[in-house]
Design a protein around this motif. Structure first.
Motif, mmCIF file in Angstrom:
data_model
loop_
_atom_site.group_PDB
_atom_site.id
_atom_site.type_symbol
_atom_site.label_atom_id
_atom_site.label_comp_id
_atom_site.label_asym_id
_atom_site.label_seq_id
_atom_site.Cartn_x
_atom_site.Cartn_y
_atom_site.Cartn_z
ATOM 1 N N MET A 230 12.053 24.316 -98.695
ATOM 2 C CA MET A 230 14.021 24.555 -99.634
ATOM 3 C C MET A 230 15.126 23.713 -98.568
ATOM 4 N N VAL A 231 15.908 22.986 -97.964
ATOM 5 C CA VAL A 231 16.481 22.171 -97.396
ATOM 6 C C VAL A 231 17.854 22.954 -97.785
ATOM 7 N N VAL A 232 18.672 23.507 -97.032
ATOM 8 C CA VAL A 232 19.953 24.308 -97.544
ATOM 9 C C VAL A 232 21.209 23.078 -97.409
ATOM 10 N N ASP A 233 21.995 22.997 -97.958
ATOM 11 C CA ASP A 233 22.681 21.983 -97.575
ATOM 12 C C ASP A 233 23.690 22.403 -96.604
ATOM 13 N N GLY A 234 24.428 21.787 -95.696
ATOM 14 C CA GLY A 234 25.203 21.906 -94.393
ATOM 15 C C GLY A 234 24.865 23.062 -94.321
ATOM 16 N N MET A 235 23.577 22.458 -92.863
ATOM 17 C CA MET A 235 23.594 23.029 -92.283
ATOM 18 C C MET A 235 23.501 21.920 -90.982
ATOM 19 N N ASP A 236 23.625 22.556 -89.911
ATOM 20 C CA ASP A 236 24.436 21.492 -88.395
ATOM 21 C C ASP A 236 22.742 21.514 -87.460
ATOM 22 N N GLU A 237 23.190 20.904 -87.038
ATOM 23 C CA GLU A 237 22.525 20.302 -86.026
ATOM 24 C C GLU A 237 21.620 21.460 -85.178
ATOM 25 N N ALA A 238 22.472 22.793 -85.086
ATOM 26 C CA ALA A 238 22.163 23.968 -84.285
ATOM 27 C C ALA A 238 20.509 24.109 -85.574
ATOM 28 N N ASP A 239 20.932 24.593 -86.350
ATOM 29 C CA ASP A 239 20.247 25.455 -87.566
ATOM 30 C C ASP A 239 19.177 24.407 -87.448
ATOM 31 N N ARG A 240 19.222 23.410 -87.803
ATOM 32 C CA ARG A 240 17.506 22.463 -87.506
ATOM 33 C C ARG A 240 17.098 22.317 -86.517
ATOM 34 N N ALA A 241 17.808 22.346 -85.180
ATOM 35 C CA ALA A 241 16.972 23.125 -84.320
ATOM 36 C C ALA A 241 16.179 23.996 -83.843
ATOM 37 N N VAL A 242 16.598 25.402 -84.667
ATOM 38 C CA VAL A 242 15.937 27.084 -84.884
ATOM 39 C C VAL A 242 14.827 26.253 -85.785
ATOM 40 N N ASP A 243 15.052 25.627 -86.586
ATOM 41 C CA ASP A 243 13.826 25.600 -88.021
ATOM 42 C C ASP A 243 13.072 25.181 -87.242
ATOM 43 N N ARG A 244 13.330 23.713 -86.449
ATOM 44 C CA ARG A 244 12.094 22.989 -85.716
ATOM 45 C C ARG A 244 11.649 23.780 -84.434
ATOM 46 N N LEU A 245 11.902 24.621 -83.685
ATOM 47 C CA LEU A 245 11.394 25.724 -83.593
ATOM 48 C C LEU A 245 11.059 26.878 -84.137
#
Length: 131
Positions: free
Chosen positions: A1-16
């Motif tokens: 599930m992808v949450v709306d409003g995620m910024d690049e820092a949140d996406r980077a943590v997700d990738r990590l």
């Protein structure tokens, strides 16, 4: 599930954390911490195809956990030491948020108890001076 409003820092943590969620990738990371290894040398350590190892390395690279450098015909993989610090910072931030929530809940529960802890729940249940 992808949450709306995620910024690049949140996406980077997700990738990590996506990269760290796989045991094979964590093992690859541990091997590369000891020193840079070629992708082919990494592949020799696992019962999977070379292409599968390359995909794992790509996931680690996208997460910023490793870097690849081409030297001649080989691609050398090395761990980025700052990546572990980023993972720790993300976990520390989550811990702080949860501790703050628990503290707020404890405070609210303390307020609800008030000074009459263990006493009758309603004023109408209390007996007056005449008993």
């Amino acid at each position: 599930m992808v949450v709306d409003g995620m910024d690049e820092a949140d996406r980077a943590v997700d990738r990590l954390f996506h990269a760290l969620a796989d045991a094979t990738r964590r093992d690859m990371l541990r091997r590369c911490v000891r020193g840079e290894l070629s992708v082919s040398r990494l592949a020799a350590a696992y019962p999977m195809s070379f292409a599968a190892v390359q995909k794992h390395v790509t996931v680690l690279e996208r997460a910023g956990l490793v870097t690849k450098e081409r030297r001649g015909r080989e691609q050398l993989v090395r761990t980025d030491p700052d990546a572990v610090a980023r993972a720790r910072q993300a976990l520390d931030a989550l811990e702080s948020a949860w501790r703050a929530r628990v503290d707020r809940m404890s405070g609210l529960l303390s307020e609800d108890d008030g000074p009459d802890v263990g006493g009758p729940a309603h004023a109408s249940d209390r007996k007056g001076p005449d008993g």
